[in-house]
Motif scaffolding. Structure first.
Motif, PDB file in Angstrom:
ATOM      1  N   GLU A 182       2.347 -20.419 -16.233  1.00 32.61           N
ATOM      2  CA  GLU A 182       2.324 -21.887 -16.262  1.00 32.61           C
ATOM      3  C   GLU A 182       3.476 -22.475 -15.463  1.00 32.61           C
ATOM      4  OE1 GLU A 182       0.133 -23.117 -20.459  1.00 32.61           O
ATOM      5  OE2 GLU A 182       2.299 -23.240 -20.318  1.00 32.61           O
ATOM      6  N   LEU A 183       4.659 -21.916 -15.628  1.00 30.31           N
ATOM      7  CA  LEU A 183       5.820 -22.414 -14.892  1.00 30.31           C
ATOM      8  C   LEU A 183       5.637 -22.254 -13.384  1.00 30.31           C
ATOM      9  CD1 LEU A 183       8.858 -21.261 -17.059  1.00 30.31           C
ATOM     10  CD2 LEU A 183       8.316 -23.601 -16.389  1.00 30.31           C
ATOM     11  N   ALA A 184       5.076 -21.120 -12.949  1.00 34.61           N
ATOM     12  CA  ALA A 184       4.858 -20.898 -11.518  1.00 34.61           C
ATOM     13  C   ALA A 184       3.854 -21.902 -10.961  1.00 34.61           C
ATOM     14  CB  ALA A 184       4.379 -19.471 -11.277  1.00 34.61           C
ATOM     15  N   LYS A 185       2.772 -22.123 -11.671  1.00 35.71           N
ATOM     16  CA  LYS A 185       1.768 -23.083 -11.215  1.00 35.71           C
ATOM     17  C   LYS A 185       2.316 -24.505 -11.262  1.00 35.71           C
ATOM     18  CE  LYS A 185      -2.325 -20.438 -12.480  1.00 35.71           C
ATOM     19  NZ  LYS A 185      -3.527 -20.422 -13.336  1.00 35.71           N
ATOM     20  N   PHE A 186       2.994 -24.836 -12.354  1.00 39.21           N
ATOM     21  CA  PHE A 186       3.609 -26.158 -12.494  1.00 39.21           C
ATOM     22  C   PHE A 186       4.605 -26.386 -11.361  1.00 39.21           C
ATOM     23  CE2 PHE A 186       6.902 -28.973 -14.283  1.00 39.21           C
ATOM     24  CZ  PHE A 186       6.123 -30.040 -14.686  1.00 39.21           C
ATOM     25  N   GLY A 187       5.379 -25.366 -11.044  1.00 39.96           N
ATOM     26  CA  GLY A 187       6.346 -25.477  -9.962  1.00 39.96           C
ATOM     27  C   GLY A 187       5.687 -25.666  -8.600  1.00 39.96           C
ATOM     28  N   SER A 188       4.574 -24.983  -8.382  1.00 39.29           N
ATOM     29  CA  SER A 188       3.849 -25.133  -7.109  1.00 39.29           C
ATOM     30  C   SER A 188       3.304 -26.544  -6.950  1.00 39.29           C
ATOM     31  CB  SER A 188       2.697 -24.129  -7.032  1.00 39.29           C
ATOM     32  OG  SER A 188       3.181 -22.822  -7.066  1.00 39.29           O
ATOM     33  N   ILE A 189       2.646 -27.038  -7.985  1.00 40.43           N
ATOM     34  CA  ILE A 189       2.122 -28.410  -7.946  1.00 40.43           C
ATOM     35  C   ILE A 189       3.286 -29.387  -7.811  1.00 40.43           C
ATOM     36  CG2 ILE A 189       0.954 -30.214  -9.290  1.00 40.43           C
ATOM     37  CD1 ILE A 189      -0.937 -28.102  -8.133  1.00 40.43           C
ATOM     38  N   GLY A 190       4.337 -29.143  -8.554  1.00 39.41           N
ATOM     39  CA  GLY A 190       5.510 -30.015  -8.495  1.00 39.41           C
ATOM     40  C   GLY A 190       6.156 -30.034  -7.122  1.00 39.41           C
ATOM     41  N   ALA A 191       6.206 -28.883  -6.449  1.00 39.32           N
ATOM     42  CA  ALA A 191       6.802 -28.827  -5.113  1.00 39.32           C
ATOM     43  C   ALA A 191       5.991 -29.661  -4.121  1.00 39.32           C
ATOM     44  CB  ALA A 191       6.898 -27.376  -4.637  1.00 39.32           C
ATOM     45  N   ILE A 192       4.675 -29.535  -4.198  1.00 35.32           N
ATOM     46  CA  ILE A 192       3.830 -30.334  -3.298  1.00 35.32           C
ATOM     47  C   ILE A 192       3.966 -31.817  -3.631  1.00 35.32           C
ATOM     48  CG2 ILE A 192       1.450 -30.799  -2.598  1.00 35.32           C
ATOM     49  CD1 ILE A 192       0.901 -27.776  -3.185  1.00 35.32           C
ATOM     50  N   ASN A 242      -2.341 -30.333 -12.029  1.00 36.11           N
ATOM     51  CA  ASN A 242      -1.984 -29.749 -13.320  1.00 36.11           C
ATOM     52  C   ASN A 242      -3.192 -29.633 -14.255  1.00 36.11           C
ATOM     53  OD1 ASN A 242       0.859 -29.083 -13.265  1.00 36.11           O
ATOM     54  ND2 ASN A 242       1.202 -31.255 -12.986  1.00 36.11           N
ATOM     55  N   ARG A 243      -4.057 -30.620 -14.274  1.00 41.20           N
ATOM     56  CA  ARG A 243      -5.226 -30.573 -15.159  1.00 41.20           C
ATOM     57  C   ARG A 243      -6.195 -29.472 -14.756  1.00 41.20           C
ATOM     58  NH1 ARG A 243      -7.204 -29.007 -18.599  1.00 41.20           N
ATOM     59  NH2 ARG A 243      -6.091 -30.286 -20.037  1.00 41.20           N
ATOM     60  N   PHE A 244      -6.462 -29.374 -13.455  1.00 43.15           N
ATOM     61  CA  PHE A 244      -7.515 -28.472 -13.001  1.00 43.15           C
ATOM     62  C   PHE A 244      -7.013 -27.122 -12.495  1.00 43.15           C
ATOM     63  CE2 PHE A 244      -9.360 -32.752 -12.680  1.00 43.15           C
ATOM     64  CZ  PHE A 244     -10.378 -32.579 -13.607  1.00 43.15           C
ATOM     65  N   TRP A 245      -5.688 -26.895 -12.541  1.00 45.89           N
ATOM     66  CA  TRP A 245      -5.172 -25.595 -12.131  1.00 45.89           C
ATOM     67  C   TRP A 245      -4.125 -25.079 -13.120  1.00 45.89           C
ATOM     68  CZ3 TRP A 245      -0.797 -23.943  -8.681  1.00 45.89           C
ATOM     69  CH2 TRP A 245      -0.932 -22.590  -8.317  1.00 45.89           C
ATOM     70  N   PHE A 294      -2.888 -26.151 -16.118  1.00 45.29           N
ATOM     71  CA  PHE A 294      -3.205 -26.158 -17.541  1.00 45.29           C
ATOM     72  C   PHE A 294      -4.712 -26.147 -17.801  1.00 45.29           C
ATOM     73  CE2 PHE A 294       0.968 -28.405 -17.295  1.00 45.29           C
ATOM     74  CZ  PHE A 294       1.724 -27.469 -17.983  1.00 45.29           C
ATOM     75  N   ARG A 295      -5.492 -25.584 -16.888  1.00 49.31           N
ATOM     76  CA  ARG A 295      -6.948 -25.599 -17.055  1.00 49.31           C
ATOM     77  C   ARG A 295      -7.397 -24.807 -18.271  1.00 49.31           C
ATOM     78  NH1 ARG A 295      -7.396 -21.968 -12.158  1.00 49.31           N
ATOM     79  NH2 ARG A 295      -7.618 -19.906 -13.067  1.00 49.31           N
ATOM     80  N   HIS A 296      -6.610 -23.846 -18.714  1.00 46.78           N
ATOM     81  CA  HIS A 296      -6.949 -23.023 -19.871  1.00 46.78           C
ATOM     82  C   HIS A 296      -6.637 -23.720 -21.201  1.00 46.78           C
ATOM     83  CE1 HIS A 296      -2.705 -22.418 -19.058  1.00 46.78           C
ATOM     84  NE2 HIS A 296      -2.564 -22.068 -20.331  1.00 46.78           N
ATOM     85  N   ARG A 297      -6.037 -24.858 -21.136  1.00 45.26           N
ATOM     86  CA  ARG A 297      -5.696 -25.589 -22.362  1.00 45.26           C
ATOM     87  C   ARG A 297      -6.820 -26.535 -22.752  1.00 45.26           C
ATOM     88  NH1 ARG A 297      -0.359 -25.995 -24.219  1.00 45.26           N
ATOM     89  NH2 ARG A 297       0.946 -24.429 -23.270  1.00 45.26           N
ATOM     90  N   GLU A 298      -6.763 -26.966 -23.966  1.00 49.37           N
ATOM     91  CA  GLU A 298      -7.755 -27.886 -24.516  1.00 49.37           C
ATOM     92  C   GLU A 298      -7.908 -29.100 -23.606  1.00 49.37           C
ATOM     93  OE1 GLU A 298     -10.464 -28.636 -27.511  1.00 49.37           O
ATOM     94  OE2 GLU A 298      -8.984 -27.049 -27.709  1.00 49.37           O
ATOM     95  N   GLN A 299      -9.129 -29.548 -23.425  1.00 51.88           N
ATOM     96  CA  GLN A 299      -9.370 -30.782 -22.670  1.00 51.88           C
ATOM     97  C   GLN A 299      -9.705 -31.867 -23.677  1.00 51.88           C
ATOM     98  OE1 GLN A 299     -11.869 -30.462 -19.258  1.00 51.88           O
ATOM     99  NE2 GLN A 299     -10.893 -28.583 -18.580  1.00 51.88           N
ATOM    100  N   SER A 300      -8.760 -32.751 -23.874  1.00 53.05           N
ATOM    101  CA  SER A 300      -8.897 -33.753 -24.931  1.00 53.05           C
ATOM    102  C   SER A 300      -9.401 -35.087 -24.399  1.00 53.05           C
ATOM    103  CB  SER A 300      -7.550 -33.929 -25.637  1.00 53.05           C
ATOM    104  OG  SER A 300      -6.564 -34.307 -24.718  1.00 53.05           O
ATOM    105  N   GLY A 301     -10.023 -35.065 -23.255  1.00 50.22           N
ATOM    106  CA  GLY A 301     -10.574 -36.293 -22.691  1.00 50.22           C
ATOM    107  C   GLY A 301      -9.772 -36.757 -21.498  1.00 50.22           C
ATOM    108  N   LEU A 302     -10.465 -36.963 -20.400  1.00 52.78           N
ATOM    109  CA  LEU A 302      -9.811 -37.364 -19.159  1.00 52.78           C
ATOM    110  C   LEU A 302      -9.040 -38.668 -19.325  1.00 52.78           C
ATOM    111  CD1 LEU A 302      -9.492 -36.608 -16.152  1.00 52.78           C
ATOM    112  CD2 LEU A 302     -11.480 -38.026 -15.688  1.00 52.78           C
ATOM    113  N   GLY A 303      -9.636 -39.659 -19.983  1.00 61.83           N
ATOM    114  CA  GLY A 303      -8.965 -40.943 -20.167  1.00 61.83           C
ATOM    115  C   GLY A 303      -7.683 -40.811 -20.957  1.00 61.83           C
ATOM    116  N   ARG A 304      -7.724 -40.069 -22.069  1.00 59.00           N
ATOM    117  CA  ARG A 304      -6.546 -39.860 -22.912  1.00 59.00           C
ATOM    118  C   ARG A 304      -5.458 -39.128 -22.140  1.00 59.00           C
ATOM    119  NH1 ARG A 304      -4.358 -35.674 -24.875  1.00 59.00           N
ATOM    120  NH2 ARG A 304      -3.030 -35.740 -26.689  1.00 59.00           N
ATOM    121  N   GLU A 305      -5.846 -38.034 -21.485  1.00 61.89           N
ATOM    122  CA  GLU A 305      -4.869 -37.245 -20.743  1.00 61.89           C
ATOM    123  C   GLU A 305      -4.253 -38.056 -19.606  1.00 61.89           C
ATOM    124  OE1 GLU A 305      -6.767 -32.785 -21.312  1.00 61.89           O
ATOM    125  OE2 GLU A 305      -6.754 -33.708 -19.336  1.00 61.89           O
ATOM    126  N   TYR A 306      -5.089 -38.755 -18.868  1.00 60.98           N
ATOM    127  CA  TYR A 306      -4.605 -39.526 -17.725  1.00 60.98           C
ATOM    128  C   TYR A 306      -3.642 -40.617 -18.198  1.00 60.98           C
ATOM    129  CZ  TYR A 306      -4.969 -41.571 -13.031  1.00 60.98           C
ATOM    130  OH  TYR A 306      -4.702 -42.027 -11.775  1.00 60.98           O
TER     131      TYR A 306
END
Length: 160
Positions: free
Chosen positions: A17-27, A66-69, A71-83
């Motif tokens: 998660e940290l590696a992916k978060f860091g990649s998205i964060g870097a971009i 982050n949503r689609f890469w 943390f994609r394995h985490r619960e999806q509690s609704g796009l509106g709520r998450e956004y």
């Protein structure tokens, strides 16, 4: 050896998660910094207005990544709520950037591009720590059931 194995198993998902978060964060950081400099230095908009606009655009990119890469394995509690939560928490994290840029520009009187960009980097760094913690806690929740790696066959028999 068991200790090392348990330690690896315990932190494996966090490291991924940290590696992916860091990649998205870097971009997102490159996007944010590029737009910030374009808006402020190139177009002559104010430093705080530029920061808000650049952050809004880079935050949209970061949410999607982050949503689609990440943390994609985490619960999806609704796009509106998450956004909504994602942008609310990014709004709080944006305060770190605005405070450091505002302090540097208006309190210290440093208006050169180097000082401006250093203040931005410090603010982004502080905001990133807050964002990673808050996304895991409130936005991208732990899955209540394991998410399958592959879709089930749905009762289709295969000839072998």
């Amino acid at each position: 050896m068991r200790f090392v194995r348990r330690l690896h198993e315990r932190f494996e998902s966090l490291v991924h998660e940290l590696a992916k978060f860091g990649s998205i964060g870097a971009i997102a950081f490159v996007l944010d910094t590029g737009l910030l400099n374009l808006f402020n230095l190139g177009m002559g908009w104010g430093p705080l207005t530029s920061k808000v606009l650049a952050t809004t655009i880079s935050t949209t990119f970061a949410y999607l990544g982050n949503r689609f890469w990440t943390f994609r394995h985490r619960e999806q509690s609704g796009l509106g709520r998450e956004y909504f939560l994602f942008f609310l928490l990014n709004g709080i994290a944006l305060l770190f950037g605005m405070l450091t840029i505002g302090f540097t520009t208006y309190t210290l009187g440093l208006e050169d591009s180097l000082s401006f960009n250093i203040a931005n980097i410090v603010g982004v760094g502080l905001g990133t720590l807050f964002r990673f913690w808050s996304y895991k806690k409130w936005v991208f929740l732990e899955a209540t059931e394991p998410i399958p790696v592959e879709l089930p066959d749905a009762g289709v028999k295969q000839d072998r």
